[in-house]
Design a protein around this motif. Structure first.
Motif, PDB file in Angstrom:
ATOM      1  N   ALA A  51      32.233  32.618  56.085  1.00 35.64           N
ATOM      2  CA  ALA A  51      33.409  32.459  56.944  1.00 35.64           C
ATOM      3  C   ALA A  51      34.652  32.115  56.124  1.00 35.64           C
ATOM      4  CB  ALA A  51      33.146  31.386  57.994  1.00 35.64           C
ATOM      5  N   GLU A  52      34.490  31.223  55.167  1.00 35.02           N
ATOM      6  CA  GLU A  52      35.646  30.764  54.397  1.00 35.02           C
ATOM      7  C   GLU A  52      35.958  31.661  53.207  1.00 35.02           C
ATOM      8  OE1 GLU A  52      37.138  26.841  51.822  1.00 35.02           O
ATOM      9  OE2 GLU A  52      35.181  26.845  52.822  1.00 35.02           O
ATOM     10  N   LEU A  53      34.931  32.129  52.523  1.00 31.47           N
ATOM     11  CA  LEU A  53      35.128  32.781  51.234  1.00 31.47           C
ATOM     12  C   LEU A  53      34.727  34.254  51.207  1.00 31.47           C
ATOM     13  CD1 LEU A  53      33.639  29.957  48.962  1.00 31.47           C
ATOM     14  CD2 LEU A  53      36.052  30.370  49.489  1.00 31.47           C
ATOM     15  N   GLY A  54      34.095  34.746  52.277  1.00 35.70           N
ATOM     16  CA  GLY A  54      33.512  36.080  52.237  1.00 35.70           C
ATOM     17  C   GLY A  54      34.494  37.186  51.894  1.00 35.70           C
ATOM     18  N   ALA A  55      35.638  37.204  52.564  1.00 38.96           N
ATOM     19  CA  ALA A  55      36.616  38.263  52.308  1.00 38.96           C
ATOM     20  C   ALA A  55      37.145  38.179  50.883  1.00 38.96           C
ATOM     21  CB  ALA A  55      37.762  38.176  53.307  1.00 38.96           C
ATOM     22  N   GLY A  56      37.376  36.956  50.412  1.00 35.01           N
ATOM     23  CA  GLY A  56      37.871  36.783  49.053  1.00 35.01           C
ATOM     24  C   GLY A  56      36.847  37.193  48.011  1.00 35.01           C
ATOM     25  N   GLN A  57      35.565  36.891  48.262  1.00 39.32           N
ATOM     26  CA  GLN A  57      34.523  37.282  47.315  1.00 39.32           C
ATOM     27  C   GLN A  57      34.416  38.801  47.202  1.00 39.32           C
ATOM     28  OE1 GLN A  57      31.268  35.191  49.116  1.00 39.32           O
ATOM     29  NE2 GLN A  57      31.547  33.347  47.873  1.00 39.32           N
ATOM     30  N   LEU A  58      34.443  39.481  48.343  1.00 36.50           N
ATOM     31  CA  LEU A  58      34.389  40.938  48.321  1.00 36.50           C
ATOM     32  C   LEU A  58      35.603  41.512  47.600  1.00 36.50           C
ATOM     33  CD1 LEU A  58      33.241  43.684  49.147  1.00 36.50           C
ATOM     34  CD2 LEU A  58      34.331  43.384  51.391  1.00 36.50           C
ATOM     35  N   ASN A  59      36.775  40.965  47.859  1.00 36.14           N
ATOM     36  CA  ASN A  59      37.980  41.448  47.202  1.00 36.14           C
ATOM     37  C   ASN A  59      37.908  41.252  45.696  1.00 36.14           C
ATOM     38  OD1 ASN A  59      40.960  42.263  47.226  1.00 36.14           O
ATOM     39  ND2 ASN A  59      41.052  40.244  46.265  1.00 36.14           N
ATOM     40  N   ALA A  60      37.404  40.096  45.260  1.00 37.79           N
ATOM     41  CA  ALA A  60      37.284  39.840  43.823  1.00 37.79           C
ATOM     42  C   ALA A  60      36.341  40.838  43.171  1.00 37.79           C
ATOM     43  CB  ALA A  60      36.797  38.410  43.583  1.00 37.79           C
ATOM     44  N   TRP A  61      35.229  41.111  43.844  1.00 31.79           N
ATOM     45  CA  TRP A  61      34.229  42.049  43.318  1.00 31.79           C
ATOM     46  C   TRP A  61      34.831  43.441  43.157  1.00 31.79           C
ATOM     47  CZ3 TRP A  61      31.565  46.064  46.162  1.00 31.79           C
ATOM     48  CH2 TRP A  61      30.450  46.599  45.498  1.00 31.79           C
TER      49      TRP A  61
END
Length: 285
Positions: free
Chosen positions: A186-196
Motif C-alpha cells: 500500500a505504501e511502497l508498491g508503486a514506488g518499488q515497481l517504478n524503481a525496478w
C-alpha cells in the motif's frame, strides 16, 4: 536487421514437470507468433522457494546441461529459436547456483550465466541457497544477434549492465522473480515497481542496448509477483509492457538502430577509463 523477442510471463506450479510443460507450450506459441529469441522468468521450473530457508529445496536443483536443458535444446532446434532458460543449477553436492542457460537456434547450449549478485531480504533468502556466480559478465553470438543475460538482483547494478555491454551485448535480458510483500504494497508498491523499471531503462540508455525484463506472476506464500515484463529501447522508453497476469509479450528490435544510437550518443567512447580505478573498492575512504 530486426529480431523479435518473446518474453514468457508465467505463474509457476509446484511440480517442476508441470512448469516445463507450460514453458514448452508457451515457447511454441511465441515461436508461432514470430518470436526468435525467447526468455523465461528466473528459476522457471520451480516455485520461488527462497521465501524461507529449507534444506529440502536443494533437491530441486539439477545439473546444467541436464534433463531440462536437453528438452529445451531439442525444442530450440525444432522451432529454430534462441531460448534463455533460467534454472536452479546443481554444480556439485553442496554447491548451487542461480543460472541461465543460453541455447542457440540450432539447439546448441552456447553457455550459461550464473547470477553474480545474491540478495538477502525478508522473503528473499537467496544467500542460503546460491553461491555467487563465477563466470563473469558474458555475451553470446546467437543466430539472431549478440545477447547478454543478467538475473534479477543483478538489474540494480550499473556495473553489471556496463560490463555485459562491453562484452558486445546488443540486447540485455533480465529474467526476474520480484514482487510485493503485503505489509509494504500500500505504501511502497508503486514506488518499488517504478524503481525496478527505471533502473533497467537507464541501463538501456547508458549502454545503447535494448533491455528485456521478464518477471513471473502469481502469489506464492505472501509474495505477490508483480509481472510487468517489458522491453525498453535505447531512449529508455518502455516500448512493450505486460500487466500482472500471464502473457507472451512480443516486440521486434531493430539491431541497426542500436548501432545508430551509439554513434550519436557515444557514451562508450567518452568513458574515462583512466579515472575509474576506485570503482573496485568497497568504499572510498
Amino acid at each position: 536487421m530486426n529480431v523479435t523477442l518473446g518474453l514468457i510471463q508465467m505463474a509457476m506450479a509446484e511440480a517442476p514437470a508441470d512448469n516445463l510443460a507450460t514453458a514448452e507450450a508457451r515457447i511454441r506459441e511465441a515461436a508461432a507468433q514470430g518470436a526468435q529469441v525467447i526468455c523465461l522468468p528466473e528459476m522457471f521450473t520451480t516455485l520461488y522457494f527462497c521465501r524461507t530457508q529449507d534444506p529440502d529445496a536443494f533437491d530441486l536443483a539439477e545439473p546444467m546441461p541436464g534433463p531440462t536443458t536437453d528438452v529445451l535444446c531439442a525444442l530450440a532446434r525444432e522451432l529454430q529459436v534462441v531460448i534463455v532458460a533460467p534454472m536452479f543449477e546443481k554444480r556439485m553436492t553442496g554447491l548451487y547456483h542461480n543460472t541461465a542457460a543460453v541455447i542457440d537456434a540450432d539447439g546448441t547450449l552456447l553457455g550459461k550465466y550464473r547470477k553474480m549478485h545474491i540478495p538477502q531480504d525478508p522473503g528473499f533468502e537467496e544467500k542460503f541457497y546460491f553461491t555467487p556466480g563465477d563466470l563473469g559478465f558474458r555475451a553470446w553470438d546467437t543466430r539472431y544477434g549478440r545477447i547478454g543475460v543478467l538475473i534479477c538482483w543483478d538489474q540494480w547494478y550499473p556495473e553489471a549492465a556496463r560490463l555485459t555491454a562491453l562484452a558486445g551485448a546488443q540486447i540485455l535480458f533480465y529474467p526476474t522473480a520480484i514482487g510485493w510483500l503485503p505489509a509494504e504494497k500500500a505504501e511502497l508498491g508503486a514506488g518499488q515497481l517504478n524503481a525496478w523499471q527505471t533502473i533497467q531503462c537507464s541501463h538501456a540508455v547508458a549502454n545503447g542496448c535494448a533491455v528485456a525484463a521478464i518477471n513471473r506472476v502469481g502469489t506464492e506464500g505472501e509474495t505477490e509477483f508483480w509481472g510487468h515484463s517489458f522491453v525498453a529501447d535505447t531512449y529508455g522508453q518502455r516500448v512493450a509492457e505486460a500487466g500482472e497476469s500471464e502473457k507472451i509479450l512480443l516486440h521486434t528490435v531493430d539491431i541497426d538502430a542500436l548501432e545508430e544510437f551509439r554513434r550519436w550518443w557515444p557514451f562508450l567512447r567518452d568513458r574515462r577509463i583512466d579515472a575509474y580505478g576506485e570503482i573496485t573498492k568497497r568504499a572510498i575512504d
